[in-house]
Design an enzyme around this catalytic site. Structure first.
Site, PDB file in Angstrom:
ATOM      1  N   ASP A  24     -40.125  38.375 -56.700  1.00 28.96           N
ATOM      2  CA  ASP A  24     -39.170  37.725 -56.290  1.00 28.96           C
ATOM      3  C   ASP A  24     -39.761  36.658 -54.837  1.00 28.96           C
ATOM      4  O   ASP A  24     -41.015  36.620 -54.755  1.00 28.96           O
ATOM      5  CB  ASP A  24     -38.164  38.534 -54.828  1.00 28.96           C
ATOM      6  CG  ASP A  24     -37.386  38.185 -54.071  1.00 28.96           C
ATOM      7  OD1 ASP A  24     -36.815  37.185 -55.265  1.00 28.96           O
ATOM      8  OD2 ASP A  24     -36.809  38.709 -53.105  1.00 28.96           O
ATOM      9  N   SER A  25     -38.929  36.234 -54.827  1.00 32.11           N
ATOM     10  CA  SER A  25     -39.297  34.705 -53.293  1.00 32.11           C
ATOM     11  C   SER A  25     -39.390  35.232 -52.127  1.00 32.11           C
ATOM     12  O   SER A  25     -39.758  34.825 -51.589  1.00 32.11           O
ATOM     13  CB  SER A  25     -38.069  34.100 -53.156  1.00 32.11           C
ATOM     14  OG  SER A  25     -36.589  34.341 -52.296  1.00 32.11           O
ATOM     15  N   GLY A  57     -33.599  29.354 -54.010  1.00 28.94           N
ATOM     16  CA  GLY A  57     -32.434  28.555 -54.113  1.00 28.94           C
ATOM     17  C   GLY A  57     -32.558  27.120 -53.942  1.00 28.94           C
ATOM     18  O   GLY A  57     -31.371  26.568 -54.342  1.00 28.94           O
ATOM     19  N   CYS A  87     -35.687  38.082 -58.788  1.00 29.12           N
ATOM     20  CA  CYS A  87     -34.656  37.254 -58.189  1.00 29.12           C
ATOM     21  C   CYS A  87     -34.386  36.855 -59.177  1.00 29.12           C
ATOM     22  O   CYS A  87     -34.110  36.054 -60.250  1.00 29.12           O
ATOM     23  CB  CYS A  87     -35.875  36.265 -57.914  1.00 29.12           C
ATOM     24  SG  CYS A  87     -35.426  35.226 -57.087  1.00 29.12           S
ATOM     25  N   GLU A 165     -35.318  36.527 -43.879  1.00 29.54           N
ATOM     26  CA  GLU A 165     -37.323  36.687 -44.412  1.00 29.54           C
ATOM     27  C   GLU A 165     -37.148  36.394 -43.013  1.00 29.54           C
ATOM     28  O   GLU A 165     -38.973  37.246 -42.223  1.00 29.54           O
ATOM     29  CB  GLU A 165     -37.387  35.222 -45.645  1.00 29.54           C
ATOM     30  CG  GLU A 165     -36.972  35.777 -46.336  1.00 29.54           C
ATOM     31  CD  GLU A 165     -38.058  36.297 -46.925  1.00 29.54           C
ATOM     32  OE1 GLU A 165     -38.972  36.248 -46.487  1.00 29.54           O
ATOM     33  OE2 GLU A 165     -37.605  37.362 -48.118  1.00 29.54           O
ATOM     34  N   CYS A 197     -27.942  37.645 -55.521  1.00 27.57           N
ATOM     35  CA  CYS A 197     -28.798  37.205 -54.605  1.00 27.57           C
ATOM     36  C   CYS A 197     -29.172  38.174 -54.248  1.00 27.57           C
ATOM     37  O   CYS A 197     -29.035  39.853 -53.033  1.00 27.57           O
ATOM     38  CB  CYS A 197     -28.936  36.176 -53.583  1.00 27.57           C
ATOM     39  SG  CYS A 197     -30.109  35.953 -52.866  1.00 27.57           S
ATOM     40  N   HIS A 199     -31.314  39.126 -51.965  1.00 32.02           N
ATOM     41  CA  HIS A 199     -31.635  39.375 -50.484  1.00 32.02           C
ATOM     42  C   HIS A 199     -30.459  39.806 -49.761  1.00 32.02           C
ATOM     43  O   HIS A 199     -30.222  40.733 -49.298  1.00 32.02           O
ATOM     44  CB  HIS A 199     -32.021  38.418 -50.501  1.00 32.02           C
ATOM     45  CG  HIS A 199     -33.556  37.817 -50.006  1.00 32.02           C
ATOM     46  ND1 HIS A 199     -33.971  37.125 -51.128  1.00 32.02           N
ATOM     47  CD2 HIS A 199     -34.636  37.242 -48.617  1.00 32.02           C
ATOM     48  CE1 HIS A 199     -34.906  37.039 -50.659  1.00 32.02           C
ATOM     49  NE2 HIS A 199     -35.226  37.799 -49.993  1.00 32.02           N
TER      50      HIS A 199
HETATM   51  N1  DGL Z   1     -34.058  36.979 -54.394  1.00 32.83           N
HETATM   52  C1  DGL Z   1     -33.292  36.038 -54.164  1.00 32.83           C
HETATM   53  C2  DGL Z   1     -32.501  35.595 -55.277  1.00 32.83           C
HETATM   54  O1  DGL Z   1     -32.259  36.598 -55.635  1.00 32.83           O
HETATM   55  C3  DGL Z   1     -33.759  34.366 -53.314  1.00 32.83           C
HETATM   56  C4  DGL Z   1     -33.438  33.125 -53.410  1.00 32.83           C
HETATM   57  C5  DGL Z   1     -33.937  32.769 -53.094  1.00 32.83           C
HETATM   58  O2  DGL Z   1     -35.238  32.111 -52.345  1.00 32.83           O
HETATM   59  O3  DGL Z   1     -33.551  31.440 -52.025  1.00 32.83           O
HETATM   60  O4  DGL Z   1     -32.111  34.524 -55.920  1.00 32.83           O
END
Ligand code: DGL
Length: 276
Positions: A24-25, A57, A87, A165, A197, A199
Site C-alpha cells: 500500500d502507499s 491519490g 490500495c 499517515e 480507500c 486507509h
Molecule cells: N490506501 C490507499 C488507497 O486505498 C491510499 C491512497 C493514497 O495514498 O492516497 O487508495
C-alpha cells in the site's frame, strides 16, 4: 517466468510456503492485512508500506504505475507467491499493467459499489475515495456496471490519508475534514457509504458518529481476503506446512505511526525501516 513455475505442480508445492506480498502507499493496507491474516493464519506475509511516497491519490496514473512496479519488484525479490494490491488507488490504476508484466497472481481491490447499490433503499449511495480512484477508468466502469438506477455521490477524501499517515487520526482537524466531506452526502440522503480507500476503515468510529447508524458503511477488506484465499486454493498455493509462520512489515519512512497501528493488534509485530 513465474507462470511456468506455477503451472508445474511440484514447483507450486515448493512455493506454497513462500509469503503473500501486500503493498500500500502506507499503513492503510493494514486493514486488509488484518482480514487476510485472520482467515489465513498459516500464511507467511510480507507487508510493504511505501509511506515515503504517500499519498498516491493525487499522483498521475503513470507515477502510480511506476511506484506499483517498484513495490512489486521488491516483493518478488523476497519470493512472494501472490501479491495483494492493498490500495484502491494502485488497484484501479496499476493492476492491469502489473498483470501484463508479471505472472504471479495479483489480487486487487474494487470499491464495494455493487453491494451498496444492490441494497440501497434510498437509491442513493456515497463513495469516499481518493482522487486517483474516483477519476480512474476502472471506477467509472464499476459504477456504470453495478449502479444502474442508483445515484452515486462521489466525494474525494482530500487530506484524510495525510492526516492518518501523520498520526492525526483522532484529531480536531480530522473531525472538521470528515464533516466537510460527509455532510454533502447526508444532504443527498445516502443510506450506504462505501469506503474506497484502505486507509479509511481506521476512521469508522468517527465516521459513524457523524453519519449516524441509519447509514451503513461498507469496505472491501473481507471480500479481498476471501478472494485471496480462493486464488491460493485454485493455484494450489495454500501453505500446508505446519511450521512457525512469519509476518514481516517494511516501511521506507520513520515507522513510529505505523508501529503504533501494529501495536493495536497485540501480536508483537515489528515494523522494519528500510529504503527500497
Ligand atoms: N490506501 C490507499 C488507497 O486505498 C491510499 C491512497 C493514497 O495514498 O492516497 O487508495
Amino acid at each position: 517466468m513465474v507462470e511456468a513455475k506455477l503451472n508445474n505442480p511440484t514447483l507450486k508445492d515448493n512455493m506454497s510456503a513462500n509469503p503473500i506480498g501486500i503493498f500500500d502507499s502506507g499503513l492503510g493496507g493494514i486493514t486488509i492485512f488484518e482480514e487476510i491474516h485472520s482467515i489465513l493464519p498459516n500464511e507467511n506475509i510480507i507487508y510493504l508500506a511505501d509511506s515515503e511516497n504517500a499519498p498516491y491519490g493525487k499522483k498521475s496514473k503513470e507515477r502510480i504505475i511506476e511506484l506499483s512496479i517498484k513495490n512489486t519488484e521488491f516483493l518478488l525479490k523476497k519470493g512472494c507467491k501472490l501479491i495483494v494490491v492493498a490500495c484502491n488507488t494502485a488497484s484501479t490504476n496499476a493492476v492491469k499493467t502489473l498483470r501484463e508484466k508479471y505472472d504471479v497472481p495479483f489480487i486487487r481491490i474494487q470499491p464495494a459499489i455493487k453491494p451498496a447499490a444492490l441494497n440501497s433503499k434510498t437509491k442513493t449511495v456515497g463513495i469516499l475515495a481518493t482522487e486517483g480512484t474516483i477519476t480512474s477508468d476502472l471506477f467509472y466502469e464499476t459504477s456504470q456496471k453495478f449502479a444502474r438506477g442508483v445515484e452515486v455521490i462521489e466525494q474525494i477524501g482530500e487530506g484524510l490519508v495525510e492526516l492518518i499517515e501523520s498520526g492525526k487520526m483522532n484529531s480536531p482537524d480530522m473531525d472538521v475534514l470528515l464533516r466537510k466531506h460527509l455532510y454533502p452526502m447526508l444532504e443527498k440522503k445516502i443510506d450506504y457509504l462505501v469506503l474506497g480507500c484502505t486507509h479509511y476503515p481506521f476512521l469508522i468510529p468517527q465516521i459513524s458518529e457523524i453519519i449516524g447508524y441509519n447509514v451503513t458503511i461498507i469496505d472491501s477488506g473481507e471480500a479481498v481476503a476471501r478472494q485471496t484465499k480462493n486464488i491460493l486454493e485454485l493455484e494450489n498455493l495454500i501453505n500446508n506446512k505446519v511450521s512457525k509462520t512469519e509476518q514481516l512489515f517494511y516501511i521506507n519512512k520513520d515507522p513510529e505511526v505505523f508501529q503504533s497501528i501494529l501495536n493495536r493488534m497485540n501480536k508483537n509485530f515489528k515494523a522494519v525501516q528500510l529504503n527500497f
